[in-house]
Design a protein around this motif. Structure first.
Motif, PDB file in Angstrom:
ATOM      1  N   ILE A   1       3.172   9.575  10.972  1.00  0.00           N
ATOM      2  CA  ILE A   1       3.469  10.489   9.869  1.00  0.00           C
ATOM      3  C   ILE A   1       3.879   9.637   8.670  1.00  0.00           C
ATOM      4  O   ILE A   1       4.877   8.918   8.708  1.00  0.00           O
ATOM      5  N   ARG A   2       3.090   9.730   7.581  1.00  0.00           N
ATOM      6  CA  ARG A   2       3.206   8.806   6.460  1.00  0.00           C
ATOM      7  C   ARG A   2       3.642   9.469   5.158  1.00  0.00           C
ATOM      8  O   ARG A   2       3.665   8.830   4.110  1.00  0.00           O
ATOM      9  N   ILE A   3       4.009  10.732   5.201  1.00  0.00           N
ATOM     10  CA  ILE A   3       4.235  11.483   3.977  1.00  0.00           C
ATOM     11  C   ILE A   3       5.580  11.180   3.319  1.00  0.00           C
ATOM     12  O   ILE A   3       5.765  11.445   2.131  1.00  0.00           O
ATOM     13  N   CYS A   4       6.525  10.579   4.039  1.00  0.00           N
ATOM     14  CA  CYS A   4       7.907  10.481   3.565  1.00  0.00           C
ATOM     15  C   CYS A   4       8.147   9.288   2.635  1.00  0.00           C
ATOM     16  O   CYS A   4       7.540   8.228   2.779  1.00  0.00           O
ATOM     17  N   ASP A   5       9.095   9.475   1.708  1.00  0.00           N
ATOM     18  CA  ASP A   5       9.680   8.365   0.953  1.00  0.00           C
ATOM     19  C   ASP A   5      10.558   7.537   1.884  1.00  0.00           C
ATOM     20  O   ASP A   5      11.130   8.058   2.862  1.00  0.00           O
ATOM     21  N   VAL A   6      10.729   6.243   1.578  1.00  0.00           N
ATOM     22  CA  VAL A   6      11.791   5.492   2.222  1.00  0.00           C
ATOM     23  C   VAL A   6      13.111   6.121   1.808  1.00  0.00           C
ATOM     24  O   VAL A   6      13.307   6.510   0.657  1.00  0.00           O
ATOM     25  N   CYS A   7      14.019   6.279   2.757  1.00  0.00           N
ATOM     26  CA  CYS A   7      15.295   6.953   2.488  1.00  0.00           C
ATOM     27  C   CYS A   7      16.347   5.947   2.040  1.00  0.00           C
ATOM     28  O   CYS A   7      16.418   4.836   2.577  1.00  0.00           O
TER      29      CYS A   7
ATOM     30  N   GLY B   1       9.268   5.355  16.588  1.00  0.00           N
ATOM     31  CA  GLY B   1       9.583   4.132  15.842  1.00  0.00           C
ATOM     32  C   GLY B   1       9.375   4.381  14.371  1.00  0.00           C
ATOM     33  O   GLY B   1       8.699   5.336  13.973  1.00  0.00           O
ATOM     34  N   VAL B   2       9.930   3.513  13.556  1.00  0.00           N
ATOM     35  CA  VAL B   2       9.891   3.711  12.104  1.00  0.00           C
ATOM     36  C   VAL B   2       9.523   2.405  11.413  1.00  0.00           C
ATOM     37  O   VAL B   2       9.990   1.327  11.799  1.00  0.00           O
ATOM     38  N   GLU B   3       8.677   2.512  10.388  1.00  0.00           N
ATOM     39  CA  GLU B   3       8.418   1.420   9.449  1.00  0.00           C
ATOM     40  C   GLU B   3       8.965   1.836   8.088  1.00  0.00           C
ATOM     41  O   GLU B   3       8.775   2.980   7.664  1.00  0.00           O
ATOM     42  N   GLU B   4       9.651   0.908   7.410  1.00  0.00           N
ATOM     43  CA  GLU B   4      10.203   1.187   6.092  1.00  0.00           C
ATOM     44  C   GLU B   4       9.803   0.080   5.118  1.00  0.00           C
ATOM     45  O   GLU B   4       9.805  -1.099   5.472  1.00  0.00           O
ATOM     46  N   GLU B   5       9.477   0.490   3.894  1.00  0.00           N
ATOM     47  CA  GLU B   5       9.116  -0.438   2.825  1.00  0.00           C
ATOM     48  C   GLU B   5      10.209  -0.439   1.765  1.00  0.00           C
ATOM     49  O   GLU B   5      10.778   0.615   1.444  1.00  0.00           O
ATOM     50  N   PHE B   6      10.493  -1.626   1.202  1.00  0.00           N
ATOM     51  CA  PHE B   6      11.593  -1.796   0.260  1.00  0.00           C
ATOM     52  C   PHE B   6      11.142  -2.573  -0.972  1.00  0.00           C
ATOM     53  O   PHE B   6      10.181  -3.349  -0.926  1.00  0.00           O
ATOM     54  N   LEU B   7      11.897  -2.380  -2.058  1.00  0.00           N
ATOM     55  CA  LEU B   7      11.721  -3.179  -3.260  1.00  0.00           C
ATOM     56  C   LEU B   7      12.635  -4.400  -3.219  1.00  0.00           C
ATOM     57  O   LEU B   7      13.703  -4.378  -2.588  1.00  0.00           O
ATOM     58  N   LEU B   8      12.214  -5.454  -3.908  1.00  0.00           N
ATOM     59  CA  LEU B   8      13.021  -6.660  -4.064  1.00  0.00           C
ATOM     60  C   LEU B   8      13.375  -6.810  -5.538  1.00  0.00           C
ATOM     61  O   LEU B   8      12.498  -6.744  -6.397  1.00  0.00           O
ATOM     62  N   VAL B   9      14.653  -7.002  -5.828  1.00  0.00           N
ATOM     63  CA  VAL B   9      15.160  -6.999  -7.201  1.00  0.00           C
ATOM     64  C   VAL B   9      15.911  -8.299  -7.471  1.00  0.00           C
ATOM     65  O   VAL B   9      16.710  -8.750  -6.633  1.00  0.00           O
TER      66      VAL B   9
ATOM     67  N   LEU C   1       2.861   0.449  -6.613  1.00  0.00           N
ATOM     68  CA  LEU C   1       4.145  -0.049  -6.112  1.00  0.00           C
ATOM     69  C   LEU C   1       4.918   1.157  -5.594  1.00  0.00           C
ATOM     70  O   LEU C   1       5.595   1.853  -6.347  1.00  0.00           O
ATOM     71  N   ALA C   2       4.764   1.425  -4.319  1.00  0.00           N
ATOM     72  CA  ALA C   2       5.360   2.613  -3.714  1.00  0.00           C
ATOM     73  C   ALA C   2       5.876   2.257  -2.329  1.00  0.00           C
ATOM     74  O   ALA C   2       5.212   1.529  -1.580  1.00  0.00           O
ATOM     75  N   CYS C   3       7.050   2.769  -1.994  1.00  0.00           N
ATOM     76  CA  CYS C   3       7.699   2.435  -0.721  1.00  0.00           C
ATOM     77  C   CYS C   3       7.882   3.692   0.119  1.00  0.00           C
ATOM     78  O   CYS C   3       8.614   4.608  -0.267  1.00  0.00           O
ATOM     79  N   GLY C   4       7.220   3.729   1.246  1.00  0.00           N
ATOM     80  CA  GLY C   4       7.293   4.887   2.118  1.00  0.00           C
ATOM     81  C   GLY C   4       8.014   4.597   3.415  1.00  0.00           C
ATOM     82  O   GLY C   4       8.406   3.465   3.707  1.00  0.00           O
ATOM     83  N   MET C   5       8.201   5.658   4.184  1.00  0.00           N
ATOM     84  CA  MET C   5       8.700   5.569   5.557  1.00  0.00           C
ATOM     85  C   MET C   5       7.633   6.171   6.458  1.00  0.00           C
ATOM     86  O   MET C   5       7.195   7.298   6.245  1.00  0.00           O
ATOM     87  N   HIS C   6       7.205   5.413   7.461  1.00  0.00           N
ATOM     88  CA  HIS C   6       6.183   5.871   8.391  1.00  0.00           C
ATOM     89  C   HIS C   6       6.829   6.065   9.761  1.00  0.00           C
ATOM     90  O   HIS C   6       7.446   5.133  10.295  1.00  0.00           O
ATOM     91  N   VAL C   7       6.692   7.263  10.306  1.00  0.00           N
ATOM     92  CA  VAL C   7       7.285   7.596  11.600  1.00  0.00           C
ATOM     93  C   VAL C   7       6.175   7.633  12.641  1.00  0.00           C
ATOM     94  O   VAL C   7       5.205   8.387  12.502  1.00  0.00           O
ATOM     95  N   HIS C   8       6.325   6.814  13.691  1.00  0.00           N
ATOM     96  CA  HIS C   8       5.349   6.739  14.779  1.00  0.00           C
ATOM     97  C   HIS C   8       5.904   7.466  16.004  1.00  0.00           C
ATOM     98  O   HIS C   8       6.970   7.108  16.515  1.00  0.00           O
ATOM     99  N   VAL C   9       5.172   8.466  16.480  1.00  0.00           N
ATOM    100  CA  VAL C   9       5.571   9.212  17.674  1.00  0.00           C
ATOM    101  C   VAL C   9       4.488   9.038  18.731  1.00  0.00           C
ATOM    102  O   VAL C   9       3.289   9.230  18.451  1.00  0.00           O
ATOM    103  N   SER C  10       4.885   8.687  19.942  1.00  0.00           N
ATOM    104  CA  SER C  10       3.914   8.389  20.990  1.00  0.00           C
ATOM    105  C   SER C  10       3.137   9.628  21.412  1.00  0.00           C
ATOM    106  O   SER C  10       3.636  10.750  21.389  1.00  0.00           O
ATOM    107  N   ILE C  11       1.883   9.407  21.789  1.00  0.00           N
ATOM    108  CA  ILE C  11       1.002  10.463  22.274  1.00  0.00           C
ATOM    109  C   ILE C  11       0.375  10.002  23.584  1.00  0.00           C
ATOM    110  O   ILE C  11       0.295   8.806  23.868  1.00  0.00           O
ATOM    111  N   ASP C  12      -0.081  10.974  24.370  1.00  0.00           N
ATOM    112  CA  ASP C  12      -0.678  10.650  25.666  1.00  0.00           C
ATOM    113  C   ASP C  12      -2.122  10.199  25.542  1.00  0.00           C
ATOM    114  O   ASP C  12      -2.631   9.482  26.415  1.00  0.00           O
ATOM    115  N   SER C  13      -2.798  10.630  24.476  1.00  0.00           N
ATOM    116  CA  SER C  13      -4.213  10.293  24.311  1.00  0.00           C
ATOM    117  C   SER C  13      -4.614  10.576  22.876  1.00  0.00           C
ATOM    118  O   SER C  13      -3.956  11.350  22.169  1.00  0.00           O
ATOM    119  N   PRO C  14      -5.719   9.984  22.418  1.00  0.00           N
ATOM    120  CA  PRO C  14      -6.215  10.330  21.081  1.00  0.00           C
ATOM    121  C   PRO C  14      -6.530  11.816  20.936  1.00  0.00           C
ATOM    122  O   PRO C  14      -6.336  12.401  19.867  1.00  0.00           O
TER     123      PRO C  14
END
Length: 360
Positions: A226-232, A6-14, A119-132
């Motif tokens: 994974i939180r390292i990415c810019d919003v695309c 799954g993905v979370e994306e952050e955006f600017l409002l203008v 004021l920074a907008c990233g893309m966070h990618v969530h990948v499922s895991i079986d356990s911590p």
């Protein structure tokens, strides 16, 4: 079994009719939630809004979900006479208004100007895991490849009307937080928890949500986040990077299960690799963190693809990622898109092309 992503994306409002950001985040999010069944959230600053997808097994479905959520959030913004912008830093002004929230106020008190101007907008990618435990094993093994994902997502060359000379200036700004960036090897879930708790106890983080490593165990979901990415700018790039990230997680989980030890890459070298990815994206050489040497960016991207290709094939994503990477290589990341627009018409042209691309 194929892992979900799954993905979370952050955006600017203008603002529509003036060259300024719009402090409409709470109203835009409320409108989006009222009009749709999507998941939307307010961000730290009122000039931002966030969307989240459902977890998906199929990248085509994830892509469709992202497009639909972007369209819904953009429609909610238009209802407030505001435009939605997929840029990881603001090409316009830096005037920001903190969202009314007790936790955010506490962050301002603790971190001062760092928090006030964030004021920074990233893309966070969530990948499922079986356990911590599996999640920590993955975190220890993906560290050396995360700068490549940053380079592929780079979409923040401008700040307040000026070219920063970076492809991802967001990562530079975000790196000011005391808990951001590369982490050392954890070794076990107990090691991860000790590191997390030490940062909270030391006051570097107010709570678990402020553990801002380049990749972490999600505080809300059974995922590696994974939180390292810019919003695309281009939603197709987001889907490509999400598929690549899932394959990386799957590959490293398999390596851990096979008893292959995590590479002992020093954190300062990873930070150097991330800096270079932020500086030039995929336009220049990157650091091969296995050797410490500079190599052509696309050579390193190719090495990553080869490493995770079995996982990509298992998920049915190999051709999708192959074509997606070829598209990025041919026309560049969002950073090149922004700079080409600026060359033709200044910051106004940057805003226009980003507004168009955000919901294309």
């Amino acid at each position: 079994m194929t892992r979900t992503v799954g993905v979370e994306e952050e955006f600017l409002l203008v603002q529509r009719e003036s060259p300024y950001l719009a402090a409409e985040g709470d109203k835009v999010v409320a409108r989006a939630e009222e009009a749709t069944k999507g998941r939307f959230d307010q961000e730290f600053m009122q000039q931002q809004a966030e969307l989240g997808t459902a977890p998906h097994h199929d990248i085509g479905s994830l892509h469709a979900d992202l497009r639909a959520r972007r369209a819904e959030l953009a429609a909610a913004a238009r209802s407030r006479d505001v435009r939605l912008l997929a840029s990881a830093t603001s090409p316009l002004d830096e005037r920001v208004t903190t969202t009314a929230d007790a936790r955010y106020e506490q962050m301002i008190d603790m971190f001062g100007r760092l928090a006030q101007m964030q004021l920074a907008c990233g893309m966070h990618v969530h990948v499922s895991i079986d356990s911590p435990d599996e999640g920590v094993a993955v975190l220890d093994r993906i560290r050396g490849w995360l700068p490549v994902l940053l380079a592929l997502s780079a979409n923040s060359p401008f700040l307040a009307g000026r070219d920063t000379d970076y492809a991802s200036y967001r990562s530079v700004l975000w790196g000011q937080w005391p808990t951001a960036g590369a982490a050392d090897l954890f070794g076990s879930i107990e090691g991860y928890e000790r590191a997390r708790q030490a940062l909270i106890t030391s006051g570097a983080a107010l709570d678990e949500a402020m553990i801002c490593f380049d990749a972490r165990l999600s505080a809300r979901y059974p995922t590696v986040e994974i939180r390292i990415c810019d919003v695309c700018a281009d939603v197709r790039d987001a889907a490509t990077i999400a598929a690549l990230a899932r394959a990386l997680v799957s590959t490293m989980a398999d390596q851990a299960a096979d008893g292959i030890p995590a590479p002992t890459i020093r954190s300062e070298l990873i930070r150097a690799g991330s800096w270079r990815a932020a500086r030039w994206g995929v336009e220049e050489k990157l650091v091969d963190l296995a050797t410490g040497r500079l190599v052509p960016a696309w050579e390193l991207v190719g090495e990553l693809f080869t490493l995770v290709e079995p996982a990509l094939k298992s998920a049915g994503d190999d051709e999708l990622v192959r074509s997606g990477l070829a598209r990025i290589r041919e026309r560049g990341t969002g950073a090149r898109l922004q700079r080409e627009a600026y060359a033709s018409g200044g910051i106004d042209a940057v805003v226009e092309v980003l507004v168009e691309q955000t919901t294309a």
